[in-house]
Design a protein around this motif. Structure first.
Motif, PDB file in Angstrom:
ATOM      1  N   UNK A 214     -73.233 -35.821  13.155  1.00  0.00           N
ATOM      2  CA  UNK A 214     -73.281 -36.871  14.172  1.00  0.00           C
ATOM      3  C   UNK A 214     -71.891 -37.484  14.251  1.00  0.00           C
ATOM      4  N   UNK A 215     -71.462 -37.822  15.466  1.00  0.00           N
ATOM      5  CA  UNK A 215     -70.139 -38.421  15.651  1.00  0.00           C
ATOM      6  C   UNK A 215     -70.321 -39.833  16.185  1.00  0.00           C
ATOM      7  N   UNK A 228     -72.315 -25.914  16.449  1.00  0.00           N
ATOM      8  CA  UNK A 228     -72.266 -25.149  17.702  1.00  0.00           C
ATOM      9  C   UNK A 228     -72.872 -25.925  18.858  1.00  0.00           C
ATOM     10  N   UNK A 229     -73.940 -26.672  18.609  1.00  0.00           N
ATOM     11  CA  UNK A 229     -74.544 -27.483  19.668  1.00  0.00           C
ATOM     12  C   UNK A 229     -73.583 -28.565  20.140  1.00  0.00           C
ATOM     13  N   UNK A 230     -72.890 -29.199  19.207  1.00  0.00           N
ATOM     14  CA  UNK A 230     -71.953 -30.261  19.563  1.00  0.00           C
ATOM     15  C   UNK A 230     -70.793 -29.705  20.388  1.00  0.00           C
ATOM     16  N   UNK A 231     -70.259 -28.549  19.976  1.00  0.00           N
ATOM     17  CA  UNK A 231     -69.154 -27.934  20.720  1.00  0.00           C
ATOM     18  C   UNK A 231     -69.609 -27.521  22.108  1.00  0.00           C
ATOM     19  N   UNK A 232     -70.765 -26.876  22.196  1.00  0.00           N
ATOM     20  CA  UNK A 232     -71.282 -26.412  23.479  1.00  0.00           C
ATOM     21  C   UNK A 232     -71.574 -27.578  24.416  1.00  0.00           C
ATOM     22  N   UNK A 310     -64.150 -27.625  16.710  1.00  0.00           N
ATOM     23  CA  UNK A 310     -64.790 -28.911  16.449  1.00  0.00           C
ATOM     24  C   UNK A 310     -63.754 -30.027  16.497  1.00  0.00           C
ATOM     25  N   UNK A 311     -62.549 -29.757  16.003  1.00  0.00           N
ATOM     26  CA  UNK A 311     -61.498 -30.774  16.049  1.00  0.00           C
ATOM     27  C   UNK A 311     -61.095 -31.094  17.477  1.00  0.00           C
ATOM     28  N   UNK A 315     -61.350 -34.927  18.836  1.00  0.00           N
ATOM     29  CA  UNK A 315     -60.179 -35.624  19.366  1.00  0.00           C
ATOM     30  C   UNK A 315     -60.453 -36.069  20.794  1.00  0.00           C
ATOM     31  N   UNK A 316     -61.106 -35.217  21.563  1.00  0.00           N
ATOM     32  CA  UNK A 316     -61.454 -35.571  22.935  1.00  0.00           C
ATOM     33  C   UNK A 316     -62.412 -36.763  22.969  1.00  0.00           C
TER      34      UNK A 316
END
Length: 326
Positions: A214-215, A228-232, A310-311, A315-316
């Protein structure tokens, strides 16, 4: 900490289940409407910039802070009304080493075992030392240990009473990569035995070792799921550009100049250096490709379409978050 051992209990399948947690200090909302759910045996990564509310959230979950708003359970117990009971079943490893540096490794663990009312404290302490590879260092002063061994001792102290939930607040800050890898091997072994782990970290390689992440940024939960879900879900498009056939100093100057120019282009949301390359990212694929088109065939620049890391995503997310503490 409790003075007597709690009765044995079975951890529920859902260990953390909270909704709408909020907490303010000095008029600033440090945590704002946060909801999360963690299942038993998961390693759940909690990420975000400094001051984002990670530590405050962890302290609310384990009963050290009472939320201003929101509700939920930890280990099947209400975080508002059963905070004392929750703390009896949680191991909490803080950012700073909190054991006694003028006691030996064994003496520290004997003290913790007696404080928690663990039966046969010497035997349990020795078994815990052996389990985490500290068996040969029992007579060494804790203050003489390296950062990695101090971290391992702190983990021993956390798991010695047999908690159902382990909360780790940036546990590997300042620890070398080898010690961090060994630490994570131990965490995965503990999770495989049924222990649930919530860990806050700044390291992307550690985030990728978690079952889910979680972010959180400035009190708000922005995304969660598997890596992978977070990146997608980010919808981020990434190109890499590398300077070719140039001296290091010249290549550095060329990429620095390119960064300044690209940051002014419509369709470019982020330009970030990664070693000898730049990651150029955007959310509108067509607009991003139009922005980089004038540079695609420039001499000495090699462009490649790349998978977003992921980084890149984090950062985005950070760039698009508003610092509510300013």
């Amino acid at each position: 900490m409790r003075g007597v051992a709690p009765p044995a209990r079975i951890a529920p399948d859902v260990v953390i289940d909270v909704e709408g947690l909020s907490k303010s200090f000095g008029g600033h909302k440090v945590v704002d409407g946060l909801s999360m759910r963690v299942e038993r045996g998961q390693i759940y990564g909690f990420l975000g910039p400094n001051g984002s509310g990670k530590t405050t959230t962890i302290r609310m979950l384990c009963g050290l802070l009472t939320p201003d708003a929101g509700h939920g359970t930890c280990l099947g117990m209400d975080i508002r009304t059963e905070a004392r009971r929750i703390r009896a079943h949680v191991g909490y490893m803080t950012q700073r080493f909190s054991l006694y540096e003028d006691l030996t490794v064994e003496e520290n663990l004997h003290f913790v075992a007696r404080l928690y009312g663990v039966p046969q404290p010497e035997r349990v302490a020795q078994e815990t030392l052996e389990k985490l590879g500290l068996g040969g260092r029992g007579g060494q002063l804790a203050g003489s240990l390296s950062g990695g061994w101090k971290q391992r001792l702190a983990l021993c102290a956390c798991i010695l009473p047999g908690p159902d939930l382990l909360l780790l607040d940036e546990p590997t800050a300042g620890v070398d990569p080898k010690a961090r890898r060994e630490f994570w091997t131990q965490i995965h072994d503990l999770a495989a035995s049924g222990l649930t782990v919530l860990v806050s970290t700044h390291y992307m390689d550690e985030a990728e070792r978690c079952h889910e992440i979680a972010y959180i940024a400035y009190g708000k939960l922005l995304t969660r799921g598997t890596v992978q879900e977070v990146i997608s879900r980010s919808g981020l498009v990434t190109w890499t550009v590398t300077a070719q056939g140039m001296e290091s100093r010249v290549a550095g100057l060329a990429l620095a100049r390119l960064t300044r120019e690209l940051e002014l282009c419509e369709g470019v949301n982020m330009v970030a250096p990664f070693g000898t390359a730049l990651h150029v990212c955007g959310h509108d694929e067509a607009a991003l490709e139009a922005a980089i088109a004038p540079y695609r065939h420039a001499p000495g620049l090699l462009w490649k379409r790349a998978a977003s890391s992921l980084e890149d995503v984090f950062i985005d997310l950070m760039n698009r978050s508003r610092d509510n503490m300013q």
